[in-house]
Design a protein around this motif. Structure first.
Motif, PDB file in Angstrom:
ATOM      1  N   VAL A  36       2.279  -3.038  -4.496  1.00 36.16           N
ATOM      2  CA  VAL A  36       2.525  -1.787  -5.216  1.00 36.16           C
ATOM      3  C   VAL A  36       2.479  -0.596  -4.272  1.00 36.16           C
ATOM      4  CG1 VAL A  36       0.158  -1.124  -5.913  1.00 36.16           C
ATOM      5  CG2 VAL A  36       2.090  -0.646  -7.417  1.00 36.16           C
ATOM      6  N   SER A  37       1.674  -0.685  -3.217  1.00 36.19           N
ATOM      7  CA  SER A  37       1.650   0.388  -2.228  1.00 36.19           C
ATOM      8  C   SER A  37       3.005   0.520  -1.539  1.00 36.19           C
ATOM      9  CB  SER A  37       0.553   0.121  -1.198  1.00 36.19           C
ATOM     10  OG  SER A  37       0.441   1.200  -0.293  1.00 36.19           O
ATOM     11  N   GLU A  38       3.623  -0.616  -1.250  1.00 40.61           N
ATOM     12  CA  GLU A  38       4.921  -0.606  -0.573  1.00 40.61           C
ATOM     13  C   GLU A  38       6.009   0.004  -1.457  1.00 40.61           C
ATOM     14  OE1 GLU A  38       5.527  -1.132   2.452  1.00 40.61           O
ATOM     15  OE2 GLU A  38       3.688  -2.130   3.117  1.00 40.61           O
ATOM     16  N   ILE A  39       6.091  -0.438  -2.720  1.00 44.59           N
ATOM     17  CA  ILE A  39       7.184   0.069  -3.551  1.00 44.59           C
ATOM     18  C   ILE A  39       6.925   1.511  -3.988  1.00 44.59           C
ATOM     19  CG2 ILE A  39       7.890  -2.231  -4.267  1.00 44.59           C
ATOM     20  CD1 ILE A  39       6.634  -1.740  -6.971  1.00 44.59           C
ATOM     21  N   ALA A  40       5.647   1.900  -4.120  1.00 47.94           N
ATOM     22  CA  ALA A  40       5.349   3.294  -4.445  1.00 47.94           C
ATOM     23  C   ALA A  40       5.686   4.196  -3.261  1.00 47.94           C
ATOM     24  CB  ALA A  40       3.879   3.442  -4.828  1.00 47.94           C
ATOM     25  N   THR A  41       5.433   3.729  -2.054  1.00 51.40           N
ATOM     26  CA  THR A  41       5.773   4.505  -0.859  1.00 51.40           C
ATOM     27  C   THR A  41       7.280   4.655  -0.730  1.00 51.40           C
ATOM     28  OG1 THR A  41       3.774   3.791   0.298  1.00 51.40           O
ATOM     29  CG2 THR A  41       5.575   4.606   1.655  1.00 51.40           C
ATOM     30  N   ASN A  42       8.030   3.578  -0.990  1.00 51.05           N
ATOM     31  CA  ASN A  42       9.491   3.669  -0.938  1.00 51.05           C
ATOM     32  C   ASN A  42      10.026   4.635  -1.986  1.00 51.05           C
ATOM     33  OD1 ASN A  42       9.809   1.977   1.230  1.00 51.05           O
ATOM     34  ND2 ASN A  42      10.315   0.170   0.015  1.00 51.05           N
ATOM     35  N   ALA A  43       9.421   4.627  -3.177  1.00 46.66           N
ATOM     36  CA  ALA A  43       9.855   5.567  -4.217  1.00 46.66           C
ATOM     37  C   ALA A  43       9.604   7.002  -3.785  1.00 46.66           C
ATOM     38  CB  ALA A  43       9.130   5.264  -5.526  1.00 46.66           C
ATOM     39  N   LEU A  44       8.491   7.230  -3.100  1.00 46.75           N
ATOM     40  CA  LEU A  44       8.155   8.572  -2.629  1.00 46.75           C
ATOM     41  C   LEU A  44       9.140   9.029  -1.565  1.00 46.75           C
ATOM     42  CD1 LEU A  44       6.189  10.995  -2.430  1.00 46.75           C
ATOM     43  CD2 LEU A  44       4.875   9.648  -0.771  1.00 46.75           C
ATOM     44  N   ARG A  45       9.494   8.130  -0.659  1.00 47.37           N
ATOM     45  CA  ARG A  45      10.326   8.508   0.486  1.00 47.37           C
ATOM     46  C   ARG A  45      11.814   8.505   0.170  1.00 47.37           C
ATOM     47  NH1 ARG A  45       7.321   4.822   5.155  1.00 47.37           N
ATOM     48  NH2 ARG A  45       5.392   6.067   5.264  1.00 47.37           N
ATOM     49  N   HIS A  46      12.244   7.572  -0.668  1.00 48.21           N
ATOM     50  CA  HIS A  46      13.681   7.376  -0.864  1.00 48.21           C
ATOM     51  C   HIS A  46      14.091   7.391  -2.329  1.00 48.21           C
ATOM     52  CE1 HIS A  46      13.449   6.161   3.319  1.00 48.21           C
ATOM     53  NE2 HIS A  46      12.628   5.170   2.996  1.00 48.21           N
ATOM     54  N   GLY A  47      13.220   7.841  -3.219  1.00 48.66           N
ATOM     55  CA  GLY A  47      13.483   7.724  -4.646  1.00 48.66           C
ATOM     56  C   GLY A  47      14.095   8.930  -5.297  1.00 48.66           C
ATOM     57  N   ARG A  48      14.744   9.776  -4.530  1.00 51.27           N
ATOM     58  CA  ARG A  48      15.383  10.957  -5.104  1.00 51.27           C
ATOM     59  C   ARG A  48      16.881  10.833  -4.954  1.00 51.27           C
ATOM     60  NH1 ARG A  48      14.321  17.325  -3.473  1.00 51.27           N
ATOM     61  NH2 ARG A  48      15.916  18.228  -4.843  1.00 51.27           N
ATOM     62  N   ALA A  49      17.615  11.016  -6.048  1.00 53.71           N
ATOM     63  CA  ALA A  49      19.063  10.965  -5.990  1.00 53.71           C
ATOM     64  C   ALA A  49      19.583  12.109  -5.125  1.00 53.71           C
ATOM     65  CB  ALA A  49      19.648  11.057  -7.403  1.00 53.71           C
ATOM     66  N   ALA A  50      20.614  11.827  -4.326  1.00 52.02           N
ATOM     67  CA  ALA A  50      21.177  12.836  -3.434  1.00 52.02           C
ATOM     68  C   ALA A  50      21.649  14.043  -4.230  1.00 52.02           C
ATOM     69  CB  ALA A  50      22.338  12.238  -2.647  1.00 52.02           C
ATOM     70  N   GLY A  51      21.104  15.216  -3.894  1.00 48.67           N
ATOM     71  CA  GLY A  51      21.488  16.436  -4.568  1.00 48.67           C
ATOM     72  C   GLY A  51      20.916  16.605  -5.955  1.00 48.67           C
ATOM     73  N   GLY A  52      20.141  15.639  -6.409  1.00 48.94           N
ATOM     74  CA  GLY A  52      19.595  15.698  -7.763  1.00 48.94           C
ATOM     75  C   GLY A  52      18.213  16.308  -7.800  1.00 48.94           C
ATOM     76  N   PRO A  53      17.679  16.518  -8.994  1.00 53.87           N
ATOM     77  CA  PRO A  53      16.340  17.094  -9.119  1.00 53.87           C
ATOM     78  C   PRO A  53      15.269  16.096  -8.709  1.00 53.87           C
ATOM     79  CG  PRO A  53      17.165  16.414 -11.261  1.00 53.87           C
ATOM     80  CD  PRO A  53      18.293  16.219 -10.296  1.00 53.87           C
ATOM     81  N   VAL A  54      14.083  16.615  -8.422  1.00 54.40           N
ATOM     82  CA  VAL A  54      12.955  15.757  -8.088  1.00 54.40           C
ATOM     83  C   VAL A  54      12.534  14.990  -9.347  1.00 54.40           C
ATOM     84  CG1 VAL A  54      10.555  15.697  -7.323  1.00 54.40           C
ATOM     85  CG2 VAL A  54      12.163  17.273  -6.250  1.00 54.40           C
ATOM     86  N   THR A  55      12.426  13.685  -9.221  1.00 54.84           N
ATOM     87  CA  THR A  55      11.997  12.839 -10.329  1.00 54.84           C
ATOM     88  C   THR A  55      10.609  12.301 -10.030  1.00 54.84           C
ATOM     89  OG1 THR A  55      14.273  12.165 -10.790  1.00 54.84           O
ATOM     90  CG2 THR A  55      12.518  10.785 -11.684  1.00 54.84           C
TER      91      THR A  55
END
Length: 240
Positions: A36-55
């Protein structure tokens, strides 16, 4: 989860608290915390759609009995197009670091296009998930679910994710949920819906949240085509 560097630590704490309550083995808990640490870290680093709002990432945890008694741990983010996929190269690019560890230490993992549970308004994105074995004596394994309650909960969960629907019932304890392009039958012991020509899926009523995710992915896929990915553990992965 917190949308900053506190997110992975918060995910680890919540997962450990949940698994402690289920009586999970210490080794399984440590594997889950790593994953869960790995997938939560990936969501933090790469989980924002390009040009989209912060989710704000969301952590979802639920139990399922099919295909086996497992705890499913899922992290949702708003980067809908960044889906990992299997690769023969065995390498991971910058969007998939750590997913090799997730595959190594869990029973299964995958990534699906889906919709948020907590955000207002509903956000369309993806969820990366993994499954861990549940102990044979996990609390809730013998839970009896009333079909009427199951039908109403399923309808509430699906409509909360942005899909309108209605429920009808007959005198034999069977409910039908009428959803956009899909009907779901709720029998006294299971949910049932068509998953292709002549093919039906059944899930026990106790697998309510697992069923919700199946239905939401199906309905979301009607509007935005794209197959869900499911990958068994210990398989090398890469993102396309």
């Amino acid at each position: 989860m917190p949308e900053d560097e506190r997110g992975p630590a918060a995910a680890r704490r919540l997962l450990q608290r949940t698994m402690d309550g289920l009586g999970a083995d210490r080794d399984v808990i440590e594997d889950g915390k790593l994953a869960v640490s790995e997938i939560a870290t990936n969501a933090l680093r790469h989980g924002r759609a390009a040009g989209g709002p912060v989710t704000v990432p969301e952590l979802w945890i639920w139990a399922r009995t099919v295909p086996a008694p497992q705890l499913v741990v899922s992290v949702f983010d708003g980067a809908r197009t960044e889906l990992p996929r299997a690769s023969s190269s065995g390498l991971l690019d910058e969007h998939g670091k750590g997913l090799g560890l997730v595959a190594e230490f869990t029973a299964a993992w995958g990534c699906d296009r889906t919709r948020s549970r907590a955000a207002e308004p509903v956000v369309r994105g993806k969820a990366v998930w993994f499954a861990l074995p549940l102990p044979r004596t996990w609390p809730g394994r013998t839970l009896k679910v009333h079909p009427g309650t199951a039908a109403q909960c399923l309808l509430s969960c699906v409509t909360r994710r942005g899909f309108p629907g209605m429920r009808t019932s007959d005198g034999h304890g069977v409910s039908v949920l009428v959803l956009p392009g899909l009907n779901v039958w709720v029998h006294p012991r299971h949910f049932c819906w068509q998953d292709g020509p002549g093919r039906y899926l059944k899930r026990p009523l106790i697998d309510l949240q697992e069923t919700v995710e199946h239905i939401v992915r199906r309905l979301d896929g009607i509007q935005v085509p794209g197959p869900a990915l499911t990958v068994s553990g210990r398989e090398r992965l890469d993102r396309g």
